[in-house]
Design a protein around this motif. Structure first.
Motif, PDB file in Angstrom:
ATOM      1  N   PHE A  72     -40.632  39.454 -12.389  1.00 53.73           N
ATOM      2  CA  PHE A  72     -40.539  38.994 -13.779  1.00 53.73           C
ATOM      3  C   PHE A  72     -40.921  37.526 -13.896  1.00 53.73           C
ATOM      4  N   GLU A  73     -40.336  36.680 -13.057  1.00 54.70           N
ATOM      5  CA  GLU A  73     -40.597  35.242 -13.153  1.00 54.70           C
ATOM      6  C   GLU A  73     -42.055  34.899 -12.858  1.00 54.70           C
ATOM      7  N   ILE A  74     -42.647  35.549 -11.866  1.00 52.60           N
ATOM      8  CA  ILE A  74     -44.053  35.294 -11.554  1.00 52.60           C
ATOM      9  C   ILE A  74     -44.939  35.785 -12.694  1.00 52.60           C
ATOM     10  N   THR A  75     -44.600  36.922 -13.271  1.00 52.59           N
ATOM     11  CA  THR A  75     -45.364  37.449 -14.403  1.00 52.59           C
ATOM     12  C   THR A  75     -45.325  36.475 -15.570  1.00 52.59           C
ATOM     13  N   VAL A  76     -44.138  36.001 -15.910  1.00 58.35           N
ATOM     14  CA  VAL A  76     -43.993  35.051 -17.017  1.00 58.35           C
ATOM     15  C   VAL A  76     -44.748  33.764 -16.718  1.00 58.35           C
TER      16      VAL A  76
END
Length: 100
Positions: free
Chosen positions: A74-78
């Motif tokens: 999630f964090e890398i995607t964001v």
């Protein structure tokens, strides 16, 4: 960037790239700028930045199989998506202010 949203964009940058999270801020910044990231993330980050509409469940499953946790994904995607969007915003704003 000039305009009324300067503070909002600065706050967004700070939250996404330097805020609290499970992924090291340096990795989030790299994903956001398109800089080199560890091999496990490289293809995924490139796809998010350049062709996010092509992300599939298979991409996420491959990251999980490689040992990446959902929160990390999630964090890398964001970070990658936000970085790409901000880069495009900066390009657009510069184009609007160029002399013909």
């Amino acid at each position: 960037m000039a305009g009324r949203y300067v503070d909002d964009v600065a706050a967004l940058r700070a939250a996404v790239f330097d805020g609290a999270g499970v992924v090291d801020p340096a990795l989030r910044r790299a994903a956001g700028t398109g800089a080199a990231v560890p091999e496990v993330w490289a293809a995924y980050v490139g796809k998010v930045r350049d062709a996010s509409y092509r992300i599939t469940d298979h991409d996420v499953a491959a990251l999980k199989a490689a040992g990446c946790a959902e929160e990390e994904i999630f964090e890398i995607t964001v970070a990658a998506a936000t970085g790409a969007a901000l880069q495009r915003l900066d390009i657009g704003l510069r184009a609007m202010h160029e002399e013909p």
